[in-house]
Write a protein that holds these residues in place. Structure first.
Motif, PDB file in Angstrom:
ATOM      1  N   SER A 108      -9.348  -0.832 -24.064  1.00 55.23           N
ATOM      2  CA  SER A 108      -8.027  -0.817 -23.423  1.00 55.23           C
ATOM      3  C   SER A 108      -7.394   0.562 -23.379  1.00 55.23           C
ATOM      4  O   SER A 108      -6.632   0.874 -22.457  1.00 55.23           O
ATOM      5  N   ASN A 161     -10.275   0.764 -17.261  1.00 57.79           N
ATOM      6  CA  ASN A 161      -8.826   0.940 -17.213  1.00 57.79           C
ATOM      7  C   ASN A 161      -8.434   2.283 -16.605  1.00 57.79           C
ATOM      8  O   ASN A 161      -7.408   2.398 -15.928  1.00 57.79           O
ATOM      9  N   LEU A 206      -8.585   1.743 -12.931  1.00 59.50           N
ATOM     10  CA  LEU A 206      -7.446   0.927 -12.484  1.00 59.50           C
ATOM     11  C   LEU A 206      -6.177   1.757 -12.401  1.00 59.50           C
ATOM     12  O   LEU A 206      -5.402   1.647 -11.430  1.00 59.50           O
ATOM     13  N   PRO A 214      -2.020  -1.737 -13.185  1.00 60.23           N
ATOM     14  CA  PRO A 214      -1.684  -1.724 -14.613  1.00 60.23           C
ATOM     15  C   PRO A 214      -2.922  -1.796 -15.497  1.00 60.23           C
ATOM     16  O   PRO A 214      -3.958  -2.351 -15.105  1.00 60.23           O
ATOM     17  N   ARG A 215      -2.785  -1.251 -16.669  1.00 60.11           N
ATOM     18  CA  ARG A 215      -3.868  -1.303 -17.654  1.00 60.11           C
ATOM     19  C   ARG A 215      -4.000  -2.729 -18.192  1.00 60.11           C
ATOM     20  O   ARG A 215      -3.011  -3.422 -18.402  1.00 60.11           O
ATOM     21  N   ILE A 216      -5.241  -3.143 -18.417  1.00 62.97           N
ATOM     22  CA  ILE A 216      -5.517  -4.489 -18.940  1.00 62.97           C
ATOM     23  C   ILE A 216      -6.050  -4.376 -20.359  1.00 62.97           C
ATOM     24  O   ILE A 216      -6.954  -3.575 -20.625  1.00 62.97           O
ATOM     25  N   ILE A 217      -5.475  -5.163 -21.257  1.00 67.94           N
ATOM     26  CA  ILE A 217      -6.019  -5.242 -22.618  1.00 67.94           C
ATOM     27  C   ILE A 217      -7.083  -6.336 -22.597  1.00 67.94           C
ATOM     28  O   ILE A 217      -6.806  -7.517 -22.790  1.00 67.94           O
ATOM     29  N   TRP A 218      -8.304  -5.928 -22.323  1.00 71.14           N
ATOM     30  CA  TRP A 218      -9.373  -6.870 -21.999  1.00 71.14           C
ATOM     31  C   TRP A 218      -9.689  -7.834 -23.135  1.00 71.14           C
ATOM     32  O   TRP A 218      -9.841  -9.039 -22.907  1.00 71.14           O
ATOM     33  N   SER A 225      -7.373 -11.161 -24.449  1.00 67.61           N
ATOM     34  CA  SER A 225      -7.230 -12.346 -23.614  1.00 67.61           C
ATOM     35  C   SER A 225      -8.571 -13.067 -23.492  1.00 67.61           C
ATOM     36  O   SER A 225      -9.583 -12.424 -23.203  1.00 67.61           O
ATOM     37  N   TRP A 227      -9.963 -12.524 -19.796  1.00 64.35           N
ATOM     38  CA  TRP A 227     -10.470 -11.190 -19.502  1.00 64.35           C
ATOM     39  C   TRP A 227     -11.692 -10.852 -20.359  1.00 64.35           C
ATOM     40  O   TRP A 227     -12.615 -10.173 -19.899  1.00 64.35           O
ATOM     41  N   SER A 228     -11.709 -11.303 -21.606  1.00 61.88           N
ATOM     42  CA  SER A 228     -12.884 -11.084 -22.465  1.00 61.88           C
ATOM     43  C   SER A 228     -14.113 -11.748 -21.866  1.00 61.88           C
ATOM     44  O   SER A 228     -15.209 -11.164 -21.820  1.00 61.88           O
ATOM     45  N   THR A 248     -14.580 -12.492 -18.740  1.00 57.38           N
ATOM     46  CA  THR A 248     -14.947 -11.756 -17.518  1.00 57.38           C
ATOM     47  C   THR A 248     -15.778 -10.521 -17.839  1.00 57.38           C
ATOM     48  O   THR A 248     -16.799 -10.254 -17.194  1.00 57.38           O
TER      49      THR A 248
END
Length: 308
Positions: free
Chosen positions: A148, A154, A157, A163-167, A170, A173-174, A176
């Motif tokens: 992240s 990120n 992106l 926006p930055r994603i805290i992969w 979540s 998102w993990s 994915t």
């Protein structure tokens, strides 16, 4: 009388020795297949039988007690275990997502590598590199990609104003990120199998189709795909079995987190057998995975048989 019997015995021994030195087709097939059969017994039948036998026992190395035969009790516990069902669902979901994804990407790579242009070696090399990388190494690479704070994804992106994603905080998102890593890793293996299948299709079929006025798209659906079906089925069998046994990439990327949202069945087996040293319950989980893998293989083989 005794001399006649002795002569008859010697004649029989000579015939037996002659038949041993020059066996019939059936006997020769038996002797040639015997080493393979013994090897299969040692590396497949015995370990699977031992696994099933252990799954019928209460065997925990932390208790210090000897193994106790409990029958199907471990399987009853497994059916009432919510973590087992969550891990099984995650495993099935990974299989449903990554197997078609790897097939589509691998087919595209194989078609590209099979094109008749001069410099095909970079494309074929790109098929070998992901396949040659260790699974755990791929997991570490993609864990860094999706980090992240300083991850590549990120960074890309943010450069596009997103926006930055805290992969890895979540579950969605993990999951994915894990699926993308698995597709990237396994599509090269599928591509290599399909490339080998493409090499067996005669060029004369495409030349005849060109003469008849068939376009590239029609040639793909009427020549390439039908003749590539055996290679596709082989790739799907291997890819599905390995997907059902997914362990390294999710383990190195998320350790099954957050919580158990990305834990697979193989990871749950590892946790029970290696971390908890519960060999009985871990073996029952492994038997469930084995039955699932064999069931999927039988379905693919039946589909392939109906196609012929």
């Amino acid at each position: 009388m005794s001399g006649a019997v002795h002569s008859a015995l010697r004649l029989k021994q000579r015939r037996d020795w002659a038949s041993f030195m020059d066996p019939s087709d059936r006997a020769l097939a038996f002797w040639l297949l015997a080493p393979t059969a013994i090897l299969l017994l040692l590396i497949i039948v015995y370990p699977v039988g031992r696994l099933v036998w252990t799954s019928l026992h209460n065997l925990s190395l932390t208790s210090g007690l000897p193994a106790e035969f409990v029958g199907l009790e471990n399987f009853e516990i497994m059916l009432d275990d919510p973590i087992f069902w969550a891990a099984l669902w995650n495993t099935v979901l990974i299989t449903i997502i990554t197997v078609p994804g790897a097939l589509l990407v691998g087919l595209g790579l194989a078609l590209l590598a099979n094109l008749p242009f001069r410099y095909r070696w970079p494309v074929r090399l790109s098929l070998l590199v992901p396949w040659a990388l260790p699974l755990s190494f791929v997991g570490l690479i993609f864990a860094w990609f999706f980090q992240s704070q300083y991850g590549v994804v990120n960074d890309i992106l943010m450069r596009f104003g997103l926006p930055r994603i805290i992969w890895f905080n979540s579950p969605e998102w993990s999951f994915t990120a894990i699926c993308l890593a698995i597709i990237w890793k396994t599509s090269s293996f599928v591509g290599l199998i399909l490339l080998a299948g493409l090499q067996t299709i005669p060029r004369s079929l495409y030349e005849a189709a060109d003469v008849d006025g068939a376009g590239r798209l029609r040639q793909f659906f009427e020549i390439t795909l039908p003749l590539l079906k055996p290679a596709i089925v082989v790739a799907l069998i291997f890819r599905t079995i390995t997907a059902l046994q997914t362990f390294d990439i999710p383990y190195t990327m998320t350790r099954g987190g957050p919580g158990t949202s990305t834990a697979t069945l193989a990871m749950y087996i590892h946790q029970n057998t290696v971390s908890f040293l519960d060999l009985g319950y871990g073996s029952a989980l492994a038997v469930a995975m084995f039955v699932l893998s064999m069931g999927v293989t039988v379905i693919y083989l039946r589909m392939m048989g109906k196609g012929h």
